[in-house]
Scaffold this active site. Structure first.
Site, PDB file in Angstrom:
ATOM      1  N   LYS A 165     -17.783  -6.768   6.285  1.00 46.68           N
ATOM      2  CA  LYS A 165     -16.511  -7.440   6.565  1.00 46.68           C
ATOM      3  C   LYS A 165     -16.226  -7.443   8.060  1.00 46.68           C
ATOM      4  CE  LYS A 165     -13.565  -7.133   2.458  1.00 46.68           C
ATOM      5  NZ  LYS A 165     -12.275  -6.657   1.944  1.00 46.68           N
ATOM      6  N   ARG A 188      -1.725  -5.700  -8.568  1.00 43.80           N
ATOM      7  CA  ARG A 188      -0.576  -6.564  -8.262  1.00 43.80           C
ATOM      8  C   ARG A 188      -0.335  -7.573  -9.366  1.00 43.80           C
ATOM      9  NH1 ARG A 188      -3.188  -7.691  -2.538  1.00 43.80           N
ATOM     10  NH2 ARG A 188      -4.946  -7.205  -3.885  1.00 43.80           N
ATOM     11  N   SER A 196      -3.009  -7.766   2.590  1.00 43.02           N
ATOM     12  CA  SER A 196      -3.275  -7.650   4.033  1.00 43.02           C
ATOM     13  C   SER A 196      -3.718  -8.993   4.586  1.00 43.02           C
ATOM     14  CB  SER A 196      -4.376  -6.617   4.284  1.00 43.02           C
ATOM     15  OG  SER A 196      -3.972  -5.344   3.875  1.00 43.02           O
ATOM     16  N   HIS A 214       0.845  -1.204   0.000  1.00 38.19           N
ATOM     17  CA  HIS A 214       0.000   0.000   0.000  1.00 38.19           C
ATOM     18  C   HIS A 214       0.882   1.258   0.000  1.00 38.19           C
ATOM     19  CE1 HIS A 214      -3.105  -2.643   2.265  1.00 38.19           C
ATOM     20  NE2 HIS A 214      -3.628  -2.401   1.069  1.00 38.19           N
TER      21      HIS A 214
HETATM   22  P1  ADP Z   1      -9.772  -3.595  -0.857  1.00 37.88           P
HETATM   23  O1  ADP Z   1     -10.621  -4.292   0.158  1.00 37.88           O
HETATM   24  O2  ADP Z   1     -10.401  -2.371  -1.470  1.00 37.88           O
HETATM   25  O3  ADP Z   1      -9.141  -4.500  -1.897  1.00 37.88           O
HETATM   26  P2  ADP Z   1      -7.111  -3.384   0.204  1.00 37.88           P
HETATM   27  O4  ADP Z   1      -6.658  -2.671   1.430  1.00 37.88           O
HETATM   28  O5  ADP Z   1      -6.894  -4.850   0.158  1.00 37.88           O
HETATM   29  O6  ADP Z   1      -8.600  -2.981   0.041  1.00 37.88           O
HETATM   30  O7  ADP Z   1      -6.401  -2.742  -1.077  1.00 37.88           O
HETATM   31  C1  ADP Z   1      -6.548  -1.397  -1.405  1.00 37.88           C
HETATM   32  C2  ADP Z   1      -5.899  -1.134  -2.744  1.00 37.88           C
HETATM   33  O8  ADP Z   1      -4.506  -1.402  -2.641  1.00 37.88           O
HETATM   34  C3  ADP Z   1      -6.392  -2.029  -3.890  1.00 37.88           C
HETATM   35  O9  ADP Z   1      -6.317  -1.287  -5.094  1.00 37.88           O
HETATM   36  C4  ADP Z   1      -5.399  -3.146  -3.921  1.00 37.88           C
HETATM   37  O10 ADP Z   1      -5.321  -3.736  -5.203  1.00 37.88           O
HETATM   38  C5  ADP Z   1      -4.133  -2.378  -3.595  1.00 37.88           C
HETATM   39  N1  ADP Z   1      -3.110  -3.227  -2.993  1.00 37.88           N
HETATM   40  C6  ADP Z   1      -3.231  -4.071  -1.961  1.00 37.88           C
HETATM   41  N2  ADP Z   1      -2.060  -4.687  -1.691  1.00 37.88           N
HETATM   42  C7  ADP Z   1      -1.177  -4.202  -2.606  1.00 37.88           C
HETATM   43  C8  ADP Z   1       0.201  -4.468  -2.895  1.00 37.88           C
HETATM   44  N3  ADP Z   1       0.900  -5.368  -2.239  1.00 37.88           N
HETATM   45  N4  ADP Z   1       0.755  -3.790  -3.907  1.00 37.88           N
HETATM   46  C9  ADP Z   1       0.041  -2.890  -4.621  1.00 37.88           C
HETATM   47  N5  ADP Z   1      -1.252  -2.615  -4.431  1.00 37.88           N
HETATM   48  C10 ADP Z   1      -1.867  -3.262  -3.432  1.00 37.88           C
END
Ligand code: ADP
Length: 181
Positions: free
Chosen positions: A44, A93, A131, A20
């Site tokens: 969630k 990703r 996450s 992130h």
């Molecule tokens: P959501 O529930 O909206 O997917 P996340 O917190 O999992 O929330 O992810 C938020 C954003 O960050 C999304 O666009 C996701 O694809 C991106 N993201 C999550 N992990 C990574 C990572 N390791 N590298 C790049 N982008 C990421």
């Protein structure tokens, strides 16, 4: 840099990872301001409360003056308009992210045509990172060093320590049922 352009980076951030932060850092160099927006989603069951996620994000992004952290509920485009943001920032990703992100981008365009979704790709070192994987590894006692900021590492360790010590039958790496983000 697009000085006047405000970009919203929405997500669950449960918890924030270095993936992130990689996207936020890239985004803040392109846009005048990045608003990291934690989605309040009743459906969630998060590990960290909204307040905990906001606090971790604030600490992890404190060094960047054009990054703000906030939470929202309801439609993302309504929140974006309220913030005067014209860009929705998302991270991609791998191809597995693409289909869902593509659907969301088109739906958001249908709801608010003036807002563009912009996708950024993280460093390949974080392209496997989520996450949910971090939560899973931490709950099983594995090291997540280098994958999350230090402060998140500490808070995850504290969480795991107070979690139910009885074994979770499905919680082995390899079981994909809990890996939805
Ligand atoms: P959501 O529930 O909206 O997917 P996340 O917190 O999992 O929330 O992810 C938020 C954003 O960050 C999304 O666009 C996701 O694809 C991106 N993201 C999550 N992990 C990574 C990572 N390791 N590298 C790049 N982008 C990421």
């Amino acid at each position: 840099m697009n000085e006047g352009v405000i970009a919203i980076y929405p997500g669950s951030f449960d918890p924030v990872t270095n993936g992130h932060l990689d996207i936020i850092e890239r985004g803040r160099k392109i846009f005048g301001q990045v608003v990291v927006a934690v989605l309040f989603n009743r459906a969630k069951q998060p590990l960290f409360s909204i307040e905990e996620r906001l606090q971790m994000l604030r600490e992890a992004t404190a060094r960047w003056d054009n990054v703000a952290v906030d939470s929202f509920s309801g439609l993302l485009v309504d929140y974006a308009i309220q913030c005067q943001a014209t860009v929705i920032l998302r991270g991609i990703r791998a191809v597995t992210d693409y289909e869902f992100e593509f659907q969301m981008a088109l739906m958001n365009r249908r709801l608010a045509g003036e807002i563009e979704t912009v996708f950024l790709v993280p460093s390949e070192a974080f392209s496997f990172l989520s996450s949910s994987l971090v939560r899973e590894v931490a709950s099983l006692g594995g090291s997540i060093s280098g994958l999350v900021p230090r402060l998140v590492e500490t808070r995850l360790a504290d969480k795991v320590a107070v979690m139910d010590p009885s074994p979770r039958p499905q919680a082995a790496l390899g079981d994909r049922s809990g890996l939805e983000d």
